[in-house]
Motif scaffolding. Structure first.
Motif, PDB file in Angstrom:
ATOM      1  N   THR A 271       0.727  -1.215  -0.166  1.00 16.27           N
ATOM      2  CA  THR A 271      -0.109   0.035   0.059  1.00 16.27           C
ATOM      3  C   THR A 271       0.794   1.288   0.114  1.00 16.27           C
ATOM      4  O   THR A 271       0.639   1.968  -0.732  1.00 16.27           O
ATOM      5  N   ASN A 280      -1.041  -6.926  -9.110  1.00 21.47           N
ATOM      6  CA  ASN A 280      -2.341  -7.351  -8.458  1.00 21.47           C
ATOM      7  C   ASN A 280      -2.732  -8.856  -8.959  1.00 21.47           C
ATOM      8  O   ASN A 280      -3.410  -9.557  -8.260  1.00 21.47           O
ATOM      9  N   LEU A 325      -6.833  -7.078  -3.757  1.00 13.09           N
ATOM     10  CA  LEU A 325      -7.891  -6.289  -4.434  1.00 13.09           C
ATOM     11  C   LEU A 325      -7.688  -4.574  -4.630  1.00 13.09           C
ATOM     12  O   LEU A 325      -8.150  -3.925  -5.238  1.00 13.09           O
ATOM     13  N   ALA A 326      -6.751  -4.148  -3.289  1.00 11.58           N
ATOM     14  CA  ALA A 326      -6.270  -2.800  -3.433  1.00 11.58           C
ATOM     15  C   ALA A 326      -7.293  -1.567  -3.485  1.00 11.58           C
ATOM     16  O   ALA A 326      -7.524  -0.721  -4.170  1.00 11.58           O
ATOM     17  N   ASN A 327      -8.657  -2.074  -2.813  1.00 16.39           N
ATOM     18  CA  ASN A 327      -9.749  -1.181  -2.470  1.00 16.39           C
ATOM     19  C   ASN A 327      -9.943  -1.103  -1.036  1.00 16.39           C
ATOM     20  O   ASN A 327      -9.749  -2.229  -0.418  1.00 16.39           O
ATOM     21  N   GLN A 328     -10.863  -0.124  -0.642  1.00 13.40           N
ATOM     22  CA  GLN A 328     -10.888  -0.196   0.628  1.00 13.40           C
ATOM     23  C   GLN A 328     -11.730  -1.200   1.355  1.00 13.40           C
ATOM     24  O   GLN A 328     -11.168  -1.769   2.461  1.00 13.40           O
ATOM     25  N   GLY A 406     -15.204  -6.371  -1.488  1.00 15.51           N
ATOM     26  CA  GLY A 406     -14.196  -6.059  -1.962  1.00 15.51           C
ATOM     27  C   GLY A 406     -13.918  -6.471  -3.415  1.00 15.51           C
ATOM     28  O   GLY A 406     -13.767  -6.007  -4.406  1.00 15.51           O
ATOM     29  N   GLN A 409     -16.933  -5.196  -5.695  1.00 16.16           N
ATOM     30  CA  GLN A 409     -16.649  -3.972  -6.342  1.00 16.16           C
ATOM     31  C   GLN A 409     -15.297  -3.969  -7.350  1.00 16.16           C
ATOM     32  O   GLN A 409     -15.412  -3.257  -8.420  1.00 16.16           O
ATOM     33  N   GLU A 410     -14.479  -4.790  -7.058  1.00 15.03           N
ATOM     34  CA  GLU A 410     -13.161  -4.886  -8.160  1.00 15.03           C
ATOM     35  C   GLU A 410     -13.575  -5.621  -9.589  1.00 15.03           C
ATOM     36  O   GLU A 410     -13.398  -4.886 -10.327  1.00 15.03           O
ATOM     37  N   SER A 415     -11.539 -11.786 -10.298  1.00 13.98           N
ATOM     38  CA  SER A 415     -11.965 -11.728  -8.887  1.00 13.98           C
ATOM     39  C   SER A 415     -12.739 -12.605  -8.643  1.00 13.98           C
ATOM     40  O   SER A 415     -12.830 -13.103  -7.508  1.00 13.98           O
ATOM     41  N   LEU A 555      -4.535   3.578   1.773  1.00 10.35           N
ATOM     42  CA  LEU A 555      -4.621   3.640   0.402  1.00 10.35           C
ATOM     43  C   LEU A 555      -4.200   5.268   0.016  1.00 10.35           C
ATOM     44  O   LEU A 555      -3.680   5.115  -1.241  1.00 10.35           O
TER      45      LEU A 555
END
Length: 570
Positions: A271, A280, A325-328, A406, A409-410, A415, A555
């Motif tokens: 991050t 990723n 996933l690199a999302n919140q 998550g 959302q990705e 995924s 992030l």
């Protein structure tokens, strides 16, 4: 706040080291060793909880070691993520320490007795100091120092008792860990050569200026080093062969905590240093394979320790999935699930320690009837086992739902494929723990069945007893009064698992220690950790609030960077 932070932030590193020195001085006074260790952990836990509230309310807490400003000095940084990890690591370490004290010895198990030198407490203090060093260090090199402290302490704990099996497992563990350290140290050398610094907050800007090839090379080297520590496939084969050989208390803290140190390092570097997600998709594939290979290995095991070790590997895949996933939502779910898994995995290994104490074995081929003879132990296993499998409304289910949100959302086929694999892994985890329940707790003890057969109670040359769908037969030559087929062993057939053999001395030992009372001092810390695991469901809302805010800060990166360099990184 600066004055308070200057006291609180270094405390989780410094106080356990002081306690380690004091416990070495009083090696002949075990009671005093225990008091020093528990007092140190109590103070560190209080400070860590305090830092959670401070970091959540006011942002990251920063102390410059020795008063030297970075990049010359070492920044110690406690943000929401590191504060949460400090709290949960001290809780489980304290539970494990109480369990070891309850056994009436300084580590080791019944077969070993006390270690020749009472070094269990000093080594545990060094271990928790190394964990804290990794969590709060603000530069790569001192994260490496924390890893090496863990390595030294882990080797000592793995080999307590000095049995050939433990020394062999410890040697393999050290070899794998040194290989991991080699990759990590090589990455640090490349980072310093390319950027002129190892301070994380400064690297966040300077790595962006490197060519994509150089940045990816550094990223891959760091990931390999951390992935070995975290037991990510295909670098996970060492774990099931190393952890189950140690005593119950050592295995519990290793399984619950040490792999998560590697996951923490992955989260921090991915991050903060590599936010662009260049690899990723590779991480998603690693998460998928870690889940499936780990759980398939688990359902093939007939020993509870090895089975849980493989489930440990498989559930590392969930954490890696959230990071990739690199999302919140995904990152928050991964942090929540990491807290859950540390507590639940530690608890289950302590429960298995109770099973081993009472029955003398953790082999499913030699267990049975514990739900009747030890109902309280059965309950202690049942609750965290359901939690591990992700049954609602437990925290395991809530953590997985957060990670799956998550993933949705990705979007993208990869995924969704990992989500499907994660659901399958949950179902297979439920199957694995249900299998343990059925064979270790529900069916009749094998010792009773073999004892009846060996004494010729069956009318023919194959003496058999039904066992709830499981068929056990002691095979003799020439009828029930004939000699054993193999004079050196009692051989009996099991429809569920195939032919088995028990050495007569082994069988006699299991019969002698069957239904042995469990020390009360080991039950209380296990109960406490079971309660902690259940309480994660109760406090899931507030805890998820903190992990959401932690994920958001990770992030965007700026809260961490500005806390270390208020005027901007040079």
């Amino acid at each position: 706040m600066n004055g308070l932070a200057s006291v609180l932030v270094p405390l989780p590193v410094v106080l356990p080291l002081v306690a380690a020195g004091l416990t070495l001085v009083v090696t002949r006074r075990i009671a005093l060793q225990r008091a020093i260790s528990l007092t140190a952990l109590g103070v560190v836990l209080t400070a860590s909880i305090w830092m959670v509230f401070l970091a959540d309310a006011q942002g990251p807490l920063v102390v410059h070691a020795g008063g030297w400003e970075p990049p010359m000095g070492i920044p110690l940084v406690v943000d929401r993520l590191s504060a949460i990890m400090l709290v949960v690591s001290v809780i489980v370490t304290g539970g494990v320490l109480l369990f070891a004290i309850g056994q009436g010895r300084s580590g080791g198990d019944e077969s070993d007795g006390d270690s020749p030198l009472p070094i269990f407490h000093p080594t545990m203090m060094v271990l928790i100091s190394g964990v804290a060093t990794t969590f709060i260090s603000g530069d790569l090199f001192h994260i490496y120092v924390g890893f090496e402290m863990l390595l030294i302490a882990s080797f000592v704990l793995l080999t307590l008792g000095g049995s050939p099996q433990r020394v062999s497992a410890g040697t393999n563990y050290v070899f794998v860990s040194l290989l991991s350290s080699l990759f990590f140290l090589s990455a640090i050398a490349l980072v310093y050569a390319a950027t002129g610094t190892v301070t994380l907050a400064q690297l966040a800007g300077r790595l962006d200026a490197l060519s994509p090839e150089a940045a990816v090379t550094i990223q891959v080297l760091l990931l390999i080093g951390f992935a070995v520590k975290a037991a990510v496939f295909p670098m996970s084969g060492w774990l099931p062969d190393s952890y189950p050989t140690a005593s119950a208390s050592v295995t519990a803290v290793f399984a619950g905590l040490l792999t998560k140190v590697g996951v923490y390092a992955i989260i921090r570097t991915q991050t903060l240093l590599f936010p662009h997600g260049a690899i990723n998709n590779l991480l998603l594939w690693a998460a998928l394979l870690t889940m499936l290979v780990g759980i398939l290995g688990a359902i093939a095991q007939n020993d509870i320790k090895r089975l849980l070790s493989f489930t440990l590997v498989s559930h590392i895949g969930y954490l890696l999935f959230g990071v990739a996933l690199a999302n919140q939502a995904g990152l928050s779910g991964a942090i929540f699930y990491m807290v859950h898994h540390i507590v639940i995995q530690t608890t289950l290994f302590l429960v298995v320690g109770l099973v081993e104490w009472r029955s003398g074995t953790t082999s499913l081929d030699e267990l049975g009837g514990l739900a009747k003879t030890a109902p309280f132990i059965a309950i202690l296993f049942f609750v965290p086992a359901l939690n591990l499998a992700g049954i609602p409304p437990f925290s395991g289910f809530l953590g997985k739902v957060g990670i799956f949100q998550g993933g949705v959302q990705e979007g993208g086929w990869l995924s969704y494929l990992v989500i499907a694999s994660a659901v399958l892994t949950s179902l297979l985890t439920l199957y694995a723990v249900a299998r343990v329940w059925a064979r270790a707790f529900w069916q009749r003890p094998v010792t009773e069945l073999v004892a009846k057969s060996v004494h010729g109670s069956a009318p023919s040359d194959t003496a058999a007893e039904g066992n709830g769908g499981r068929h056990v037969a002691a095979v003799r030559r020439g009828g029930p009064d004939g000699p054993l087929r193999n004079p050196a062993s009692t051989r009996y057939a099991d429809v569920a698992t195939g032919p088995l053999e028990l050495d007569p001395e082994r069988l006699a030992r299991l019969q002698v220690i069957a239904d042995r009372p469990v020390p009360r001092g080991t039950v209380l810390p296990t109960v406490l950790l079971v309660v902690v695991g259940i309480s994660l469901t109760v406090v899931a809302g507030p805890l998820y609030g903190i992990t959401d805010r932690a994920a958001a800060d990770l992030l965007v990166r700026t809260p961490y960077i500005e806390a270390v360099f208020p005027g901007g990184a040079p």
